[in-house]
Design an enzyme around this catalytic site. Structure first.
Site, PDB file in Angstrom:
ATOM      1  N   HIS A 157       0.874  -1.183   0.000  1.00  0.00           N
ATOM      2  CA  HIS A 157       0.000   0.000   0.000  1.00  0.00           C
ATOM      3  C   HIS A 157       0.914   1.236   0.000  1.00  0.00           C
ATOM      4  CE1 HIS A 157      -4.297   1.415   1.059  1.00  0.00           C
ATOM      5  NE2 HIS A 157      -3.607   2.517   0.869  1.00  0.00           N
ATOM      6  N   GLU A 202      -4.381  -0.003  -5.351  1.00  0.00           N
ATOM      7  CA  GLU A 202      -4.534   1.127  -6.279  1.00  0.00           C
ATOM      8  C   GLU A 202      -3.264   1.494  -7.035  1.00  0.00           C
ATOM      9  OE1 GLU A 202      -6.168   4.533  -4.316  1.00  0.00           O
ATOM     10  OE2 GLU A 202      -8.021   3.523  -3.785  1.00  0.00           O
ATOM     11  N   ASN A 343     -11.846  -0.245  -5.129  1.00  0.00           N
ATOM     12  CA  ASN A 343     -11.964   0.926  -4.250  1.00  0.00           C
ATOM     13  C   ASN A 343     -12.692   2.016  -5.013  1.00  0.00           C
ATOM     14  OD1 ASN A 343     -10.321  -0.498  -2.536  1.00  0.00           O
ATOM     15  ND2 ASN A 343      -8.641   0.992  -2.531  1.00  0.00           N
ATOM     16  N   TYR A 345     -14.722   6.014  -4.453  1.00  0.00           N
ATOM     17  CA  TYR A 345     -15.090   7.128  -3.578  1.00  0.00           C
ATOM     18  C   TYR A 345     -16.036   8.132  -4.216  1.00  0.00           C
ATOM     19  CZ  TYR A 345     -11.579   5.521  -0.317  1.00  0.00           C
ATOM     20  OH  TYR A 345     -10.888   4.766   0.584  1.00  0.00           O
TER      21      TYR A 345
HETATM   22  C1  GBH Z   1      -7.462   5.574  -1.412  1.00  0.00           C
HETATM   23  O1  GBH Z   1      -6.911   6.397  -2.329  1.00  0.00           O
HETATM   24  C2  GBH Z   1      -6.314   4.938  -0.692  1.00  0.00           C
HETATM   25  O2  GBH Z   1      -6.255   3.553  -0.902  1.00  0.00           O
HETATM   26  C3  GBH Z   1      -6.235   5.261   0.752  1.00  0.00           C
HETATM   27  O3  GBH Z   1      -4.945   5.047   1.195  1.00  0.00           O
HETATM   28  C4  GBH Z   1      -6.712   6.665   0.975  1.00  0.00           C
HETATM   29  O4  GBH Z   1      -6.556   7.036   2.308  1.00  0.00           O
HETATM   30  C5  GBH Z   1      -8.157   6.715   0.591  1.00  0.00           C
HETATM   31  O5  GBH Z   1      -8.388   6.249  -0.686  1.00  0.00           O
HETATM   32  C6  GBH Z   1      -8.781   8.099   0.702  1.00  0.00           C
HETATM   33  O6  GBH Z   1      -8.200   8.996  -0.178  1.00  0.00           O
HETATM   34  O7  GBH Z   1      -7.172  15.840  -7.088  1.00  0.00           O
HETATM   35  O8  GBH Z   1      -4.801  16.198  -6.795  1.00  0.00           O
HETATM   36  O9  GBH Z   1      -6.256  16.378  -4.892  1.00  0.00           O
HETATM   37  C7  GBH Z   1      -7.724   7.309  -2.976  1.00  0.00           C
HETATM   38  C8  GBH Z   1      -6.774   8.199  -3.682  1.00  0.00           C
HETATM   39  C9  GBH Z   1      -5.893  10.291  -3.472  1.00  0.00           C
HETATM   40  C10 GBH Z   1      -7.801   9.914  -4.880  1.00  0.00           C
HETATM   41  C11 GBH Z   1      -6.007  11.751  -3.690  1.00  0.00           C
HETATM   42  C12 GBH Z   1      -7.893  11.366  -5.100  1.00  0.00           C
HETATM   43  C13 GBH Z   1      -6.822  13.469  -5.098  1.00  0.00           C
HETATM   44  C14 GBH Z   1      -5.724  14.023  -5.906  1.00  0.00           C
HETATM   45  N1  GBH Z   1      -7.138   9.583  -3.662  1.00  0.00           N
HETATM   46  N2  GBH Z   1      -6.621  12.024  -4.969  1.00  0.00           N
HETATM   47  S1  GBH Z   1      -6.004  15.733  -6.203  1.00  0.00           S
END
Ligand code: GBH
Length: 522
Positions: A157, A202, A343, A345
């Site tokens: 990870h 991921e 995963n 979101y």
């Molecule tokens: C997952 O990643 C991970 O597996 C986990 O570690 C993390 O804590 C969790 O989700 C919550 O984020 O548009 O430039 O601000 C999700 C990865 C990382 C996706 C940050 C969106 C935003 C980049 N996320 N990203 S930006």
């Protein structure tokens, strides 16, 4: 007169009825009210997830080696928005027994966590195994088993040992073998107690943000080449670890092994514009298909292969910036996962864009798609995070259509949860889990998708990478000011516990709008 008006009335009533039935589908369950008419079967897996670097701390204790996140944040202390790092984080290195109690409190029988590669192999390579690392993970797994909780363990990870990062990390083909060696050590040491493994978490986020860009360590900014090399070698490393387990360990250890991939849902900005529809599909192929297609169907998706090849030629390269798999590698990759770990979101609106705003070359420029937020989707936390529960069902369908159905596979949702800015009365998180879980139920029951389980992200507030401790995802609050790292259940912990226990979603429970329960007045 009378007769006529009665007819008129009933026609109006009929029109109204059919209007309603097309809107809410009447044959379909009511949305987001009352009790969900579908339930989660007994065998459905409910769990929570965390990851090593985000919770453990103890960055240099017991002889642990540095990970590239340790090194990066010590070198650039202002890299995170709050100037923090994960040297201590939630201190699970010392407090793992409390973590296990919290999982138990939620009534869960599964916990997804990751192992820190440099805690077990401080040099990254298997010529030296840390006794302390061995003891720590053995203790954690035994504690979980004592509590009747099945560990689901991710090998990687994102916390690559620094000595391997110094060799180029996932841009160095040799690291594929070192990952296989690490996996062998992990299977040998813990395969008696760990029966569900995932290789990588991921790879998209890791390669895109860390190798192609600067949003994550190691912030190589090697866009256009770095994210593709990282992708290529992470895929091969995954497949090697899979076959190692399958051939050597599975016969005696009898477990399962898969991978966790991630995606936003890509919603066409204008659903009746074919260009937006194509843009959304291209986005999904470039970000999710690039991993899922090799693993479930055999090679990079046609769109990805053609697009990167054409762009590379136009840009004057002799060779494609996307490496090729050999026929043997294609065979090794195809079918190298026992389940599809997903995963998810948030959603974005997609439309084509010339890409002038992107670096050239880059994966973004190759994709040629612009992302926007829908003005009506709630945004309770980080800038990227918007709530669109229907997008979850659409993504599950996309994954099902492309990889699951045709291969007779199953999906395990390995992360899903809400980002906010903190607070114990986390009604936005409560509403999020109800709605996303409801969409999962619809996908399962109406779309007949084989979904085996769901892991909420995350057990407690953690170190949220570049956001430091500003973005919160936890079901438990962690007081990062106190040396004890005191953990307190949020209201969402009650909600999740209730769903897990009743195997049903009650939209009235902990809803500020409903007076059905005394507890709603908290
Ligand atoms: C997952 O990643 C991970 O597996 C986990 O570690 C993390 O804590 C969790 O989700 C919550 O984020 O548009 O430039 O601000 C999700 C990865 C990382 C996706 C940050 C969106 C935003 C980049 N996320 N990203 S930006």
């Amino acid at each position: 007169m009378r007769g006529k008006s009665r007819v008129a009335l009933s026609v109006a009533a009929l029109a109204c009825f059919s209007f309603l039935s097309t809107v809410s589908g009447l044959s379909e369950p009511l949305m987001y009210t009352g009790l969900s008419n579908y339930t989660f079967p007994e065998e459905f897996i409910f769990g929570v997830a965390t990851s090593a670097y985000q919770i453990e701390g103890g960055w240099n204790l017991g002889g642990k080696g540095e990970s590239m996140w340790d090194t990066h944040l010590h070198k650039y202390p202002n890299y995170t928005v709050d100037g923090s790092n994960a040297d201590i984080a939630a201190d699970s290195y010392h407090l793992y027994k409390e973590d296990v109690k919290m999982v138990q409190y939620l009534g869960l029988t599964y916990y997804r966590l990751s192992m820190s590669w440099p805690r077990l192999l401080p040099r990254g390579t298997d010529n030296y195994i840390s006794e302390d690392g061995k003891r720590y993970y053995r203790n954690v797994f035994e504690e979980l088993l004592k509590a009747n909780i099945t560990p689901v363990v991710t090998l990687f990870h994102w916390d690559l040992p620094t000595p391997l990062m110094d060799l180029g990390g996932w841009n160095n083909p040799r690291v594929v073998d070192y990952f296989e060696d690490y996996a062998r050590v992990a299977f040998e040491l813990f395969g008696d107690v760990v029966k569900i493994w995932t290789t990588m978490n991921e790879p998209h986020q890791h390669c895109y943000n860390g190798y192609g860009g600067t949003q994550f360590a190691p912030a190589l900014n090697a866009h256009g080449i770095g994210e593709y090399l990282c992708t290529h070698y992470m895929l091969l490393a995954h497949a090697k670890a899979y076959h190692l387990y399958d051939k050597v360990f599975r016969p005696k250890q009898n477990g399962q092994i898969g991978i966790t991939l991630d995606s936003f849902w890509a919603e066409p900005k204008n659903a009746s514009d074919p260009e937006d529809v194509a843009a959304a599909e291209n986005y999904l192929q470039m970000h999710l298909g690039i991993y899922a297609n090799p693993i479930f169907n055999g090679d990079y998706p046609d769109f990805v292969r053609q697009r990167v090849n054409n762009m590379s030629i136009q840009q004057g390269y002799t060779r494609s910036r996307l490496p090729y798999f050999s026929q043997e590698e294609v065979k090794m990759l195809k079918g190298s996962s026992d389940f599809f770990g997903l995963n998810h979101y948030a959603s974005f609106l997609m439309s084509p864009c010339p890409g002038d705003e992107y670096n050239v070359p880059s994966m973004d420029h190759d994709t040629g798609v612009c992302l926007e937020q829908h003005p009506n989707w709630p945004k309770p936390g980080a800038v990227w995070f918007s709530v669109n529960p229907e997008g979850f069902r659409k993504l599950l369908n996309w994954v099902n259509d492309n990889y699951i159905k045709r291969n007779n596979m199953s999906i395990i949702v390995t992360e899903n949860g809400l980002c906010d800015l903190g607070g114990l009365k986390d009604y936005a998180r409560i509403s999020y889990h109800k709605k996303y879980l409801y969409q999962l139920l619809l996908a399962k029951n109406l779309d007949n998708i084989n979904i085996q389980g769901y892991f909420a992200w995350t057990l407690m507030d953690v170190f949220e990478w570049t956001d430091g401790y500003t973005s919160k995802f936890g079901l438990f609050h962690v007081d990062f000011e106190s040396p004890e790292r005191t953990r307190t259940p949020k209201l969402s912990a009650q909600l999740y516990k209730q769903i897990v226990k009743t195997r049903q979603i009650d939209f009235e429970f902990l809803s500020p709008e409903s007076s059905k329960y005394q507890s709603n007045k908290l």
